[in-house]
Design a protein around this motif. Structure first.
Motif, PDB file in Angstrom:
ATOM      1  N   VAL A  38    -109.045 -27.760 -93.892  1.00 23.24           N
ATOM      2  CA  VAL A  38    -107.902 -27.290 -93.109  1.00 23.24           C
ATOM      3  C   VAL A  38    -108.079 -27.647 -91.635  1.00 23.24           C
ATOM      4  CG1 VAL A  38    -106.652 -25.235 -92.326  1.00 23.24           C
ATOM      5  CG2 VAL A  38    -107.319 -25.462 -94.721  1.00 23.24           C
ATOM      6  N   THR A  42    -105.525 -29.938 -89.597  1.00 29.33           N
ATOM      7  CA  THR A  42    -104.941 -29.454 -88.346  1.00 29.33           C
ATOM      8  C   THR A  42    -105.154 -30.445 -87.218  1.00 29.33           C
ATOM      9  OG1 THR A  42    -105.355 -27.171 -89.045  1.00 29.33           O
ATOM     10  CG2 THR A  42    -104.940 -27.545 -86.703  1.00 29.33           C
ATOM     11  N   ALA A 411    -104.797 -18.013 -88.727  1.00 27.88           N
ATOM     12  CA  ALA A 411    -103.712 -18.677 -89.454  1.00 27.88           C
ATOM     13  C   ALA A 411    -102.346 -18.057 -89.191  1.00 27.88           C
ATOM     14  CB  ALA A 411    -104.003 -18.650 -90.955  1.00 27.88           C
ATOM     15  N   ALA A 667    -100.230 -26.038 -91.170  1.00 24.86           N
ATOM     16  CA  ALA A 667    -101.648 -25.747 -90.956  1.00 24.86           C
ATOM     17  C   ALA A 667    -101.934 -24.266 -91.161  1.00 24.86           C
ATOM     18  CB  ALA A 667    -102.063 -26.187 -89.551  1.00 24.86           C
ATOM     19  N   LEU A 670    -101.874 -23.452 -94.862  1.00 27.43           N
ATOM     20  CA  LEU A 670    -103.104 -23.881 -95.523  1.00 27.43           C
ATOM     21  C   LEU A 670    -104.240 -22.905 -95.255  1.00 27.43           C
ATOM     22  CD1 LEU A 670    -103.143 -27.749 -94.946  1.00 27.43           C
ATOM     23  CD2 LEU A 670    -102.559 -26.510 -97.030  1.00 27.43           C
ATOM     24  N   GLY A 671    -104.344 -22.431 -93.994  1.00 36.24           N
ATOM     25  CA  GLY A 671    -105.394 -21.465 -93.669  1.00 36.24           C
ATOM     26  C   GLY A 671    -105.238 -20.164 -94.431  1.00 36.24           C
TER      27      GLY A 671
END
Length: 738
Positions: A38, A42, A411, A667, A670-671
């Protein structure tokens, strides 16, 4: 010096007993790997080089404009082919109709052709109207056309270059009746699609060789980029279109040329092209001509970019630090204590009671360690005792929660707060103009389709009039019309008093007892579940009889459905919805969903001299480009006063602010996914069984010798459970005491 044989055997047995799969190590390792991935994503999506997002949005818009033009061009040419084929079929009968009569009646209904003729493939010209048709082109292939006529195949259009340099489309259709074959031939002008141009926009129609056949706007055919666009368009016409998209390949590019002497920067031109082809399995005579539409517009605004490089690198670095910290905490508080508990329980299970059990930190490991120490003392002769000294401290579940909070603290802001586009997005004026042009093209497309429908009904009226009202003859013509034209839901004939005397299709919705409307396209209702729109054409010499073709509502919906145009509505003069694009749906005759839409529609209608639509950029929490365009050009729909209204949310555009927002949210998403998935996995597989193990270990230390302990998983916790079961069995036997 090698280790003693006994030591090597003990190490081998320890490795054999150690669990290889499951436990705390896989989720912790997966969490570390995913967080590193991740962080890399990013840094790539947010920390890349600055990109000119405005160029992308404008280029995509130009391709959409070209696709609209290609679709309009193809539909117009297909309609011409279908009209001539159908007219020839209607004039074909057991007795031949005079050539002059055919052309006279054809000219009364359709005014689209520059010239018409009836020829004998073997004997030459029989009758002609309008401009001269290059008959040599037709007669060279008369044998082929004659075979097509006998076989009933669809007419094949072709392009012919006149000595003047103009291009004509020739359409032929077999004309039956009599002993000798005849051909009905028509020539039409190849016009550019009905897209409004200006000082900065040009339109080109090219063939499969890249030759310019028609143009509008400033002359650009001699420029270098125009040749490149023509070649690209020619290549696109030969490619197979993608399923579900535009029925023809297309593309775009940015052309950079030399600027004027006094200009500081080079000129830039956004070019879009699209082939007027046909999708696999689709029937389109014009789709075989290899035509393409090219549109170009000068880009006067500088490409802007949202700089997120520093932001992306900082966010990735912060996540790297958090990944290392969280992994270190989980290893120290979960994974390492579990391995040590396994070794201590294994030692007690083997009867190695010479040293005390190690003291552990953390609530659950400390409770289990205290229970093991109590069990060790019982094996040495002590009595069962309840352990309560280790109930304090920070639990493993709390540790996982804290780690999750740390990762979500990174996140969640990316997903919900940071890099928001807001209402101050810099929308290029070109996108607003393109929305207006595309809306204007959609309105022109609906107008032409309704007028073409009326022309079809008028041609049917000519045939009905020629039939003299014979019983059964009208029904056959109506059934043929309904079968060949899916735009109608019903076709029927009314007498002078409005009574239905013949029909095909669904039930007529003409008001009972009301006389037929004069020749025009009419809106029959203003309320109900679905709109009723019909084309009326009087039967020549029919004593008040009128042919009516009612349009299918799905046909109107298909006319306003275009990808990339946003939400589209077809409204009447009181802004009641008649049709809308398929992706959003509608309720018939409801008002436009928003006062701002009605305001733009009213502004477009107010200026009766306006030749194109109106478009505005509405800034709010959900900014959008709103455009409206009415019917222009007259015809049978001149009294409808309908409009096409469109709304394109700016969030759907490929602008740099929104691109940065979507990348930031991606991003963050995903986190969140990595944290929830891996920590949830760790909690289910390790933390919950570990808490249950602490309770069972304390119960065993407190004297419970009857409850059998069995592992749920082959992991560290399961290994400790197996060792506790061995200790329980040893304590339960009288000889188990040492």
């Amino acid at each position: 010096m090698s280790a003693p044989r006994g030591t090597r055997r003990r190490k081998m047995r320890r490795r054999a007993d150690m669990p290889l799969l499951g436990g705390a190590r896989p989720p912790i390792a997966a969490l570390l790997g995913l967080l590193l991935a991740v962080a890399g994503v990013t840094a790539l999506v947010l920390g890349g080089n600055d990109r000119a997002g405005v160029d992308t949005a404008v280029l995509t818009s130009q391709q959409r404009v070209a696709e609209d033009g290609a679709l309009s061009l193809r539909a117009s040419l297909d309609e011409s082919v279908t009209d001539l084929q159908r007219a020839a079929a209607l004039f074909s009968g057991p007795r031949p109709v005079a050539a002059d009569t055919v052309l006279d009646k054809l000219g009364k209904v359709y005014g689209k052709w520059r010239g018409t003729a009836v020829i004998d493939p073997a004997g030459g010209l029989l009758a002609a109207r309008g401009e001269n048709i290059p008959l040599a082109t037709v007669l060279d292939k008369s044998g082929q056309n004659g075979q097509e006529g006998q076989g009933g195949a669809a007419p094949v259009p072709r392009l012919v270059r006149l000595p003047s340099g103009e291009t004509r489309m020739l359409v032929t259709a077999p004309l039956g009746g009599g002993d000798r074959p005849r051909l009905l031939v028509a020539s039409g002008t190849l016009n550019v699609p009905g897209i409004s141009t200006g000082e900065d926009r040009s339109l080109l129609v090219v063939d499969s060789a890249g030759t310019v056949l028609a143009s509008d706007g400033p002359s650009v055919s001699r420029t270098a980029w125009a040749k490149r666009a023509a070649k690209s368009a020619a290549d696109a016409s030969a490619r197979t279109p993608e399923p579900g998209g535009h029925p023809g390949a297309g593309g775009h590019f940015m052309a950079v040329g030399k600027a004027a002497k006094n200009a500081k920067k080079d000129s830039r031109t956004a070019v879009g092209y699209a082939a007027a082809g046909r999708a696999p399995g689709e029937t389109s005579p014009a789709g075989t001509l290899g035509l393409s539409v090219i549109t170009s517009v000068k880009v006067t605004e500088d490409a802007s970019a949202v700089r997120t490089q520093a932001f992306g690198l900082v966010a990735a670095a912060v996540l790297l630090v958090l990944a290392v910290v969280v992994t270190w905490v989980l290893i120290r508080t979960v994974q390492r204590p579990l391995l040590q508990l396994y070794l201590e329980s294994r030692r007690l299970g083997r009867g190695e009671l010479d040293r005390p059990v190690k003291r552990f930190r953390g609530r659950e490991p400390a409770r289990i360690g205290a229970a093991l120490e109590s069990l060790r003392q019982q094996r040495l002769g002590g009595r069962p005792t309840r352990t309560g000294r280790a109930r304090g401290g920070f639990g493993t579940r709390g540790t996982v929660i804290v780690c999750g909070v740390l990762l979500l603290a990174w996140a969640a802001p990316l997903l919900l707060l940071l890099n928001r586009a807001g209402s101050g997005v810099d929308v290029p004026r070109q996108l607003v103009e393109d929305q207006r042009r595309r809306t204007d093209t959609a309105a022109d497309r609906v107008r032409k389709a309704l007028n073409e429908g009326w022309a079809d009904v008028a041609s049917v009226a000519e045939i009905v009039g020629a039939g003299g009202g014979k019983e059964g003859a009208d029904d056959a013509v109506l059934r043929t019309t309904l079968r060949e034209h899916p735009r109608y839901r019903a076709v029927y004939v009314l007498d002078g008093d409005g009574k239905v005397v013949s029909r095909a299709g669904d039930s007529p919705r003409h008001p009972g007892g009301k006389k037929p409307h004069p020749d025009s396209v009419v809106q029959l209702n203003t309320s109900g579940k679905e709109p009723a729109v019909a084309a009326y054409a009087a039967v020549p010499g029919g004593k008040g009889r009128t042919v009516v073709g009612e349009y299918d509502p799905q046909f109107l919906i298909s006319m306003v459905t275009r990808p990339g145009l946003g939400k589209v509505w077809l409204v009447d003069k009181k802004h009641r919805i008649i049709a809308a694009d398929r992706s959003h749906g509608f309720r018939a005759f409801t008002k436009l969903p928003g006062a701002h839409l009605e305001k733009v529609a009213a502004a477009a209608r107010k200026d009766a001299k306006r030749t194109s639509g109106t478009a505005v950029l509405r800034r709010s929490s959900d900014s959008a480009i709103v455009a409206a365009a009415g019917f222009s050009g007259g015809g049978a729909v001149k009294d409808l006063d309908w409009q096409v209204v469109s709304e394109q949310p700016t969030a759907w555009l490929e602008l740099p602010e929104y691109t940065a927002q979507w990348h930031t949210m991606f991003a963050g998403l995903l986190g969140v996914t990595a944290a929830v998935a891996c920590l949830g996995w760790l909690h289910i597989i390790v933390i919950r069984p570990l808490r249950s193990l602490a309770d069972r270990a304390e119960a065993l230390a407190g004297g419970d010798r009857k409850t059998v302990l069995f592992p749920q998983h082959h992991d560290e916790v399961g290994a400790v459970v197996r060792n506790l079961e061995l200790i329980r069995q040893q304590l339960a036997r009288p000889s188990g005491r040492n």
